[in-house]
Scaffold this active site. Structure first.
Site, PDB file in Angstrom:
ATOM      1  NE  ARG A  78      29.754 -54.202  54.978  1.00 38.79           N
ATOM      2  CZ  ARG A  78      28.706 -52.995  53.853  1.00 38.79           C
ATOM      3  NH1 ARG A  78      27.360 -52.954  54.242  1.00 38.79           N
ATOM      4  NH2 ARG A  78      29.613 -52.042  53.166  1.00 38.79           N
ATOM      5  CG  HIS A 122      30.060 -47.147  52.877  1.00 39.94           C
ATOM      6  ND1 HIS A 122      29.693 -48.764  53.401  1.00 39.94           N
ATOM      7  CD2 HIS A 122      29.585 -46.948  52.878  1.00 39.94           C
ATOM      8  CE1 HIS A 122      28.515 -48.464  53.307  1.00 39.94           C
ATOM      9  NE2 HIS A 122      27.905 -47.559  52.475  1.00 39.94           N
ATOM     10  CD  GLU A 167      25.708 -50.335  47.764  1.00 43.98           C
ATOM     11  OE1 GLU A 167      25.547 -49.233  47.471  1.00 43.98           O
ATOM     12  OE2 GLU A 167      24.571 -50.746  47.923  1.00 43.98           O
ATOM     13  CG  ASN A 292      25.295 -53.574  49.894  1.00 45.54           C
ATOM     14  OD1 ASN A 292      25.616 -54.795  51.030  1.00 45.54           O
ATOM     15  ND2 ASN A 292      25.599 -52.619  50.158  1.00 45.54           N
ATOM     16  CE1 TYR A 294      18.452 -50.961  51.751  1.00 42.56           C
ATOM     17  CE2 TYR A 294      20.876 -51.069  50.555  1.00 42.56           C
ATOM     18  CZ  TYR A 294      20.564 -50.941  51.605  1.00 42.56           C
ATOM     19  OH  TYR A 294      21.243 -50.261  52.594  1.00 42.56           O
ATOM     20  CD  GLU A 352      24.588 -50.840  52.451  1.00 39.15           C
ATOM     21  OE1 GLU A 352      23.817 -51.063  52.361  1.00 39.15           O
ATOM     22  OE2 GLU A 352      25.882 -50.831  52.797  1.00 39.15           O
TER      23      GLU A 352
END
Ligand code: BGC
Length: 457
Positions: A78, A122, A167, A292, A294, A352
């Site tokens: 990606r 992005h 995002e 994504n 985290y 991600e």
């Protein structure tokens, strides 16, 4: 080890990057500057004044990077396209040399057996569009749709997975409300306007894609599950606000055509009711969702925490990464199940997932051992597989990041790569985590069954 340990047939094993974070050569071959170029060159905005002028030099070393991916056995990659390489002014004249760079990259990936997944935005808006108000200008949905048409017309014969935005929450919160990210504004009134225009642009780009493309398009959101710090009604309400602000603010409009009720409470008189026609535009059907993930957050009511009046409570019992993020893999399973339950059973990708851990600037005896990152990877892949076993249609996983890279305003100090970059020489060295990931890929996940300590990687 058994068949039950294996990931589904066709599951994509990838890694992710973004243009400004790795490419370097930001003005090469006719490209226009982006807001990140401008921001990074503004004194005081980034750690040590670091910029993406060189980054990891991927713009010139892309062939070597594709070879590294091939050697690791990745089946997907990606990456994002820099809008201002394609349209230096943001709209109008197309820069053929910019397009040619991505054209070559896509061909090389396919020749290496690696499926490209492309993100159209992005965070590196053409600076020329910021001069016209950027994400605050209501015309930006058309600008973004025109750019989408140019790119997808050129690459959709070979690229089958597209993301509109990466995002949107970070773009609005970091770029317009708190200001650590480009364009660096700090304005409560701007944030909901930027968010709404991002979502309108997403919808308009999906429409544009349907007119030109024949494959699949989605959006990438960062989801951070919110857990209440206690059962106190004030903490429960704070948790709902935090969740609405970060998670539902984008997904409810895309899938349900409405904003969460909490938005009015959060933004007060900075909130403006959107017209119904905008909500219909935003709610275009999409083909998959990129998530994504985290970390999670444990929320407590705190009237001084701007703007959601909720603060994350530190969890000392768990490890934290170099960016201060709690490592908590069970929340990944939970968030995947939540998305399926709330928004429907569409294919999901973890676009991600990764961790900044301390790595030495230079390899030691030719190696970079990063056991903590390997452990993080294992914990999160096990959590992802748990979600698959519970019925989630998870179609792929992309480690963040392929390479150590420019971590925005934090500069180069925070390393997320599974491949180390020595910034003095730009030499690449796959870390232990990359070798471990490679073994997981080779065994379709079976290698996850063994405890890390017994593997010789
Ligand atoms: C972004 C990446 C960033 C990563 C780590 C995500 O929010 O998409 O660009 O490097 O997190 O902070």
């Amino acid at each position: 080890m058994s068949d039950a340990d294996r990931f589904p047939e066709g599951f994509l094993w990838g890694a992710a990057t973004s243009a400004y974070q790795i490419e370097g050569s930001p003005l090469a071959d006719g490209a226009g500057p982006s807001i990140w170029h401008r921001f990074a060159h503004t004194p005081g905005r980034t750690a040590n004044g670091e910029t993406g002028d060189v980054a990891t030099d991927h713009y010139r070393r892309w062939a070597e990077d594709v070879q590294i991916m091939r050697d690791l056995g990745l089946t997907a990659y990606r990456f994002s396209i820099s809008w201002s390489r394609i349209l230096p002014q943001g709209t109008g004249a197309v820069n053929a040399a910019g397009l040619a760079f991505y054209d070559r990259l896509v061909d090389a990936l396919l020749a290496a057996g690696i499926q490209p997944m492309v993100t159209l935005y992005h965070w590196d808006l053409p600076a020329a569009l910021d001069d016209r108000g950027g994400w605050l200008n209501p015309d930006i949905d058309r600008w973004f749709a025109d750019y989408t048409t140019v790119v997808t017309r050129a690459l959709d014969d070979r690229v089958t997975m597209w993301n509109t935005l990466n995002e949107p929450w970070v773009v609005s919160d970091g770029g317009y409300l708190h200001g650590p990210l480009a364009p660096g504004h700090r304005n409560l009134y701007e944030a909901p306007i930027a968010s709404h225009n991002l979502l309108r642009a997403h919808g308009r780009a999906v429409q544009a894609y349907r007119a030109v493309g024949t494959h699949r398009i989605g959006i990438v959101v960062n989801l951070e599950p919110k857990y209440p710090a206690s059962n106190d009604p004030a903490d429960l309400a704070a948790t709902r606000r935090a969740d609405a602000y970060m998670n539902r603010q984008y997904l409810d409009p895309v899938f349900q055509g409405r904003y969460p009720d909490e938005m009015r409470e959060i933004f007060g008189d900075a909130w403006r009711e959107p017209p119904a026609r905008d909500m219909a535009l935003i709610a275009q059907p999409i083909d998959f969702l990129g998530i994504n993930y985290y970390t999670r957050s444990v929320s407590r009511d705190d009237p001084s925490a701007y703007p959601v009046r909720a603060r994350g409570v530190h969890q000392p019992q768990h490890m934290h990464t170099e960016t201060g993020w709690e490592v908590y893999a069970p929340a990944l399973t939970r968030v995947l199940l939540w998305v399926k339950e709330r928004y429907g059973d569409l294919p999901l990708y973890i676009t991600e997932n990764g961790a900044a851990m301390y790595d030495p600037p230079t390899p030691i005896e030719g190696r970079v051992d990063d056991p903590l990152r390997a452990w993080y990877l294992r914990e999160h892949l096990l959590a992802a597989r748990d979600a698959i076993r519970q019925g989630v249609n998870l179609a792929g996983y992309f480690a963040w990041s392929l390479l150590d890279n420019y971590e925005w305003s934090l500069g180069f100090a925070k390393r997320f790569g599974i491949v180390h970059v020595d910034y003095a020489t730009l030499a690449r060295t796959p870390k232990t985590s990359a070798r471990y990931y490679s073994e997981i890929i080779r065994t379709h996940g079976e290698a996850l069954a063994a405890p890390l300590a017994v593997l010789s990687i």
